[in-house]
Design an enzyme around this catalytic site. Structure first.
Site, PDB file in Angstrom:
ATOM      1  N   HIS A  76      -1.562  -6.531   0.467  1.00  0.00           N
ATOM      2  CA  HIS A  76      -1.408  -5.909  -0.598  1.00  0.00           C
ATOM      3  C   HIS A  76      -2.601  -4.702  -0.687  1.00  0.00           C
ATOM      4  CE1 HIS A  76       1.600  -8.339  -2.984  1.00  0.00           C
ATOM      5  NE2 HIS A  76       2.172  -7.814  -2.068  1.00  0.00           N
ATOM      6  N   ASP A  91     -11.754   5.821 -25.717  1.00  0.00           N
ATOM      7  CA  ASP A  91     -10.312   5.808 -26.290  1.00  0.00           C
ATOM      8  C   ASP A  91      -9.282   6.290 -25.473  1.00  0.00           C
ATOM      9  OD1 ASP A  91     -11.325   8.231 -25.678  1.00  0.00           O
ATOM     10  OD2 ASP A  91     -11.215   9.327 -27.467  1.00  0.00           O
ATOM     11  N   ARG A 148       5.194  -4.087   9.397  1.00  0.00           N
ATOM     12  CA  ARG A 148       6.303  -4.758   8.272  1.00  0.00           C
ATOM     13  C   ARG A 148       7.343  -3.562   8.410  1.00  0.00           C
ATOM     14  NH1 ARG A 148       3.053  -5.945   4.384  1.00  0.00           N
ATOM     15  NH2 ARG A 148       3.143  -4.379   3.020  1.00  0.00           N
ATOM     16  N   HIS A 168       8.933  -7.162  -8.214  1.00  0.00           N
ATOM     17  CA  HIS A 168       9.287  -8.657  -8.041  1.00  0.00           C
ATOM     18  C   HIS A 168      10.288  -8.946  -9.169  1.00  0.00           C
ATOM     19  CE1 HIS A 168       5.390  -8.714  -5.346  1.00  0.00           C
ATOM     20  NE2 HIS A 168       6.178  -8.232  -4.743  1.00  0.00           N
ATOM     21  N   TYR A 171       1.164  -9.912  11.571  1.00  0.00           N
ATOM     22  CA  TYR A 171      -0.203  -9.282  11.103  1.00  0.00           C
ATOM     23  C   TYR A 171      -1.062 -10.100  12.112  1.00  0.00           C
ATOM     24  CZ  TYR A 171       2.848  -8.288   7.107  1.00  0.00           C
ATOM     25  OH  TYR A 171       3.827  -7.961   6.446  1.00  0.00           O
ATOM     26  N   GLU A 231      10.605  -3.174   5.652  1.00  0.00           N
ATOM     27  CA  GLU A 231      11.291  -3.505   4.782  1.00  0.00           C
ATOM     28  C   GLU A 231      12.526  -2.523   4.187  1.00  0.00           C
ATOM     29  OE1 GLU A 231       8.674  -3.337   1.221  1.00  0.00           O
ATOM     30  OE2 GLU A 231      10.044  -4.926   0.317  1.00  0.00           O
ATOM     31  N   HIS A 266       4.003 -14.329   5.083  1.00  0.00           N
ATOM     32  CA  HIS A 266       4.684 -14.245   3.673  1.00  0.00           C
ATOM     33  C   HIS A 266       6.159 -14.595   3.855  1.00  0.00           C
ATOM     34  CE1 HIS A 266       6.247 -10.285   4.851  1.00  0.00           C
ATOM     35  NE2 HIS A 266       4.973 -10.013   5.203  1.00  0.00           N
ATOM     36  N   ASP A 287       3.895   0.981   2.560  1.00  0.00           N
ATOM     37  CA  ASP A 287       5.041   0.257   1.676  1.00  0.00           C
ATOM     38  C   ASP A 287       4.870   0.745   0.360  1.00  0.00           C
ATOM     39  OD1 ASP A 287       6.043  -1.607   0.019  1.00  0.00           O
ATOM     40  OD2 ASP A 287       4.901  -3.225   0.760  1.00  0.00           O
ATOM     41  N   GLU A 296      11.855  -8.161   4.304  1.00  0.00           N
ATOM     42  CA  GLU A 296      10.616  -7.541   4.706  1.00  0.00           C
ATOM     43  C   GLU A 296       9.913  -8.505   5.706  1.00  0.00           C
ATOM     44  OE1 GLU A 296       7.702  -7.059   1.495  1.00  0.00           O
ATOM     45  OE2 GLU A 296       9.243  -7.597   0.100  1.00  0.00           O
ATOM     46  N   ASP A 324      11.579  -0.131  -3.263  1.00  0.00           N
ATOM     47  CA  ASP A 324      10.561  -0.868  -2.576  1.00  0.00           C
ATOM     48  C   ASP A 324      11.177  -0.854  -0.964  1.00  0.00           C
ATOM     49  OD1 ASP A 324       8.810  -2.434  -1.608  1.00  0.00           O
ATOM     50  OD2 ASP A 324       9.316  -4.326  -2.472  1.00  0.00           O
ATOM     51  N   HIS A 342      12.177 -10.660  -1.923  1.00  0.00           N
ATOM     52  CA  HIS A 342      12.089 -11.215  -3.258  1.00  0.00           C
ATOM     53  C   HIS A 342      13.211 -10.372  -4.103  1.00  0.00           C
ATOM     54  CE1 HIS A 342      10.166  -7.183  -3.842  1.00  0.00           C
ATOM     55  NE2 HIS A 342       9.318  -7.251  -2.754  1.00  0.00           N
TER      56      HIS A 342
HETATM   57  N1  GLY Z   1       6.264  -3.981  -1.773  1.00  0.00           N
HETATM   58  C1  GLY Z   1       5.427  -4.667  -2.384  1.00  0.00           C
HETATM   59  C2  GLY Z   1       5.697  -6.168  -2.438  1.00  0.00           C
HETATM   60  O1  GLY Z   1       6.688  -6.661  -2.199  1.00  0.00           O
HETATM   61  O2  GLY Z   1       5.014  -6.977  -2.705  1.00  0.00           O
HETATM   62 MN    MN Z   2       8.791  -5.834  -1.191  1.00  0.00          MN
END
Ligand code: GLY
Ligand code: MN
Length: 461
Positions: free
Chosen positions: A252, A48, A417, A370, A397, A419, A359, A269, A393, A280, A363
């Site tokens: 992620h 619950d 990374r 996002h 890697y 960002e 990547h 991150d 960003e 972010d 974004h």
């Molecule tokens: N900082 C998480 C992403 O951009 O996916």
């Molecule tokens: Mn990001």
């Protein structure tokens, strides 16, 4: 009262601002149409207990109303009122258990809409509002319960419709109109996003003060979250990524359970959410306080790519130009180190660089981390315009797996990374996260002297 609990009138974005947003949306809708904007529904965690409720971003953007089980209906040109909210009714027993509920009358007043009805009356009232409308705007596929309800109402109306009445001809995604609106941030939204970025910067400074061998990723995550809450941000904008060593190669990674080892890097991150707006920001730090020479090689390339992308963030450039600028720097750097072989443009055209740079660079950022908004208009990348907020960003890697067996051991297992969140301005851009150091010399100097400052930063954040 805690800032995340602020009443509608105490938040930076006021009921009059939400009303202005509804007006703009109504003005863009076709005559004879209707828009349905469902709020979020509580999600069960176990037995619950529910997950903490977070309002749907589209619904929040148009109302500022934070209770579950609500619906906003917009009907342009309707004489009896164009904006109607359905919401939960007040109930003493459930309010004692779960906290206060506004109820339809108070909701109508607080939000400044034309009508407020109990959501339990939806089946009686909504078919009448849909009747005679030729077009329904709604985002399908996001809330299955609401999709199902809409279909039921339309089926019911179709059965009852006489031959001379218009029928609902189209269901159109609301995103085309609404998400274009959300993409350009108002002055107040920019201010909130700058504040959110500043809170996240201060939280990472706090984390940077404690990073050391033997702590766990979870310890660092705890420092971030403590700092968010102390600064008035209720939660993170997305699950925080604290990734030590090779974990940083998982884009992620959110397990945050490993130990920080001497000689490793740790990638953080993490960004808070402030009054529904996301931040972010990512940095990568040496656990020991000093980069190894191989770590520094890769770090310098990523930092140069981050800076090249930020330089490309200005009106007149299109959305993909920061990515193109960053990618060229990443690939040329990797060629120079001998980790990629060949001609940079050819490698990029063939996608060979994706082995290490898998990547995209940017974004949109806003109510959602996002955020909404098309990246292309037709086949073309859209132009960057003042008021847009995007991330920059770039990352490299190098997992320690069969695909990297041939390269120097010192480079294997590195994930870096860097960002920043960037607001496009009339001329150039403002880096919302620029308060967080990223120059490797600055990072080493900060980490070398942090014992002198620790007491001070703990008071600040
Ligand atoms: N900082 C998480 C992403 O951009 O996916
Ligand atoms: Mn990001």
């Amino acid at each position: 009262m805690r800032p995340w609990n602020l009443r509608l009138t105490d938040r930076l974005i006021q009921p009059s601002d939400f009303a202005h947003r509804r007006r703009r949306l109504l003005d863009g809708m076709r005559p004879g149409s209707i828009a349905l904007v469902p709020g979020g529904i509580e999600q069960r965690r176990n037995r619950d207990i529910n997950f903490p409720f977070r309002q749907d971003s589209d619904f929040y953007y148009l109302t500022g109303f934070c209770e579950p089980d609500a619906l906003l209906v917009l009907i342009p040109g309707r004489d009896q009122g164009e904006a109607i909210v359905f919401c939960r009714e007040r109930d003493a027993a459930s309010e004692r258990r779960d906290g206060p509920v506004l109820g339809p009358e108070a909701c109508q007043l607080a939000l400044g809409v034309d009508d407020g009805f109990p959501v339990s009356d939806l089946d009686d009232i909504l078919p009448g509002l849909l009747e005679g409308r030729t077009q329904v705007y709604m985002n399908l596929g996001e809330h299955l319960l609401w999709d199902h309800r809409l279909m039921m109402y339309l089926e019911h109306l179709a059965k009852q419709r006489s031959a001379d009445e218009p029928e609902v001809g189209e269901i159109v995604t609301l995103g085309h109109l609404l998400h274009e609106q959300r993409l350009i941030k108002s002055a107040k939204e920019q201010e909130l996003m700058a504040q959110a970025a500043q809170i996240s910067v201060a939280a990472q400074c706090r984390a940077l003060d404690v990073i050391s061998p033997g702590l766990t990723e979870a310890d660092i995550e705890a420092e971030l979250h403590y700092s968010y809450r102390r600064q008035g941000a209720r939660s993170e904008a997305y699950p925080s990524i604290v990734a030590a060593g090779e974990n940083a190669c998982i884009l992620h990674y959110v397990q945050n359970a490993s130990v920080l080892l001497d000689g490793d890097l740790v990638l953080i991150d993490a960004g808070c959410e402030l009054q529904y707006y996301a931040s972010d920001v990512t940095r990568t730090y040496p656990v020991s306080g000093r980069f190894s020479s191989a770590q520094r090689d890769i770090y310098d390339i990523v930092l140069a790519a981050n800076r090249a992308a930020i330089d490309a963030c200005r009106p007149g450039n299109h959305f993909n130009q920061p990515h193109e600028a960053a990618t060229l720097v990443l690939v040329e750097g990797l060629i120079e180190l001998g980790l990629l072989q060949g001609d940079s443009e050819q490698l990029i055209a063939q996608g060979d660089h994706e082995k290490y740079c898998p990547h995209k660079t940017s974004h949109w950022l806003g109510l959602d981390v996002h955020d909404v908004g098309d990246y292309r208009l037709g086949n073309l990348w859209r132009d960057l315009m003042p008021g847009m907020v995007l991330t920059v960003e770039p990352g490299i890697y190098i997992p320690r797996d069969d695909s990297t067996a041939e390269i120097a051991e010192a480079y294997r297992g590195l994930g870096i990374r860097i960002e920043d969140a960037v607001l496009i301005q009339k001329q150039g851009c403002q880096v919302l996260t620029e308060g967080l150091i990223k120059d490797p010399d600055d990072i080493e100097a900060w980490m070398a002297t942090r014992a002198d400052r620790t007491d001070m930063t703990r008071v600040v954040a």
